[in-house]
Scaffold this active site. Sequence first.
Site, short mmCIF file in Angstrom:
data_model
loop_
_atom_site.label_atom_id
_atom_site.label_comp_id
_atom_site.label_asym_id
_atom_site.label_seq_id
_atom_site.Cartn_x
_atom_site.Cartn_y
_atom_site.Cartn_z
N SER A 1 0.83 -1.21 0.00
CA SER A 1 0.00 0.00 0.00
C SER A 1 0.86 1.25 0.00
O SER A 1 1.97 1.27 0.56
CB SER A 1 -0.89 0.00 1.24
OG SER A 1 -1.47 1.27 1.47
N GLU B 1 0.38 3.58 1.80
CA GLU B 1 0.50 4.02 3.20
C GLU B 1 1.86 3.67 3.78
O GLU B 1 2.22 4.19 4.83
CB GLU B 1 -0.61 3.38 4.03
CG GLU B 1 -2.01 3.86 3.70
CD GLU B 1 -2.29 5.28 4.16
OE1 GLU B 1 -1.53 5.79 5.01
OE2 GLU B 1 -3.28 5.88 3.68
N TYR C 1 -1.72 0.57 10.10
CA TYR C 1 -1.92 -0.13 8.84
C TYR C 1 -0.66 -0.05 7.99
O TYR C 1 -0.15 -1.07 7.50
CB TYR C 1 -3.11 0.49 8.09
CG TYR C 1 -3.30 -0.04 6.69
CD1 TYR C 1 -4.10 -1.15 6.46
CD2 TYR C 1 -2.71 0.59 5.60
CE1 TYR C 1 -4.29 -1.64 5.18
CE2 TYR C 1 -2.89 0.11 4.31
CZ TYR C 1 -3.68 -1.00 4.11
OH TYR C 1 -3.86 -1.48 2.82
N LYS D 1 1.98 -3.09 6.89
CA LYS D 1 2.20 -3.31 5.46
C LYS D 1 3.68 -3.10 5.10
O LYS D 1 4.23 -3.78 4.23
CB LYS D 1 1.33 -2.36 4.64
CG LYS D 1 -0.12 -2.80 4.52
CD LYS D 1 -0.28 -3.98 3.57
CE LYS D 1 -1.72 -4.28 3.25
NZ LYS D 1 -1.88 -5.42 2.31
#
Length: 321
Positions: free
Chosen positions: A121, A123, A145, A149
Amino acid sequence: MTRAFVTGVGGQDGGYLAEALLARGDDVHALVLHAERDAPLPDGVQRHVGDVTDVEATRRLLLDLAPDEVYNLAAISSVAHSWEWPDLAALVNGTAAVALLESAHQLQRTGHAVRFVQASSAEVFGQPDTSPQDESTPVRPVNPYGAAKAYAHLMTGVYRHRGLHASSLVLYNHESPRRPAHFVTRKITRGVAEIATGRRDRLWLGNLDARRDWGWAPDYVAAMVAAAGAEAPDDYVVATGEAHAVRDLVATAFAHVGIDDWEPLVAVDPDLIRPADAALLVGDASRARERLGWRPTATFEQVVARMVDADLGADGRAEPA
């Protein structure tokens, strides 16, 4: 015939991926959570009830099935939910992903070649100093998150150096009518559809100034399949290269139903603003374009229009969640 193993098949991307693999003629196997054991899957997918966090059982299954390709899409997929359950996000998005990499590596050591695709991601970049971001952008997440990841993303590179054909796809925001209702994009398109049909009078949102690079989910699934089939594995940023603010998405959705004066219909709820929101995230997908031949097929306006139309339904009324 290629045998593919997919986790996270119940999510937006998982469903599109299973359909794409079936259309290619693959033998598709999917890991399905106990709570979703009876959920509908695309015809032809063979389901296996389990959980990626049950490392021993998942490893036995993978070694028994001996797939040619493994796609890990299982995740706590909401940044907001990762703030509520940071320990669960770490386990599912991070530790379980690495355990699956190790399982694929063990399978390869038996002499069976396997290709691994990790759904990462944007992110992981958190607060990037430069924009757009590419594969050389420092990994610096700002939420649970992204941190989980990031661990899986970096470990994909570690296993690639150990000889596993492992690619990590840094997926920027990608949407479709299959996006769950608690995501801001679907919250907007459903809300606009309900306002347009007189079933709601106001839409409550968080930070309208947050900017994201939004694409069409089936395009991003196509990048996963292309990465699995590439001659050499690598990390790939998958993005449109265009950033839009949440308010742009709101305006585009309202414009699609013929409402131009939308500001009085939208209010900001402080409770919906994240503790830390990522900075401007827009991706440079040059590597995916050059090595995978990948390009997005849908514009931002088309993505929003398709989602609004789906939420309106065939009869012009907002469909139920």
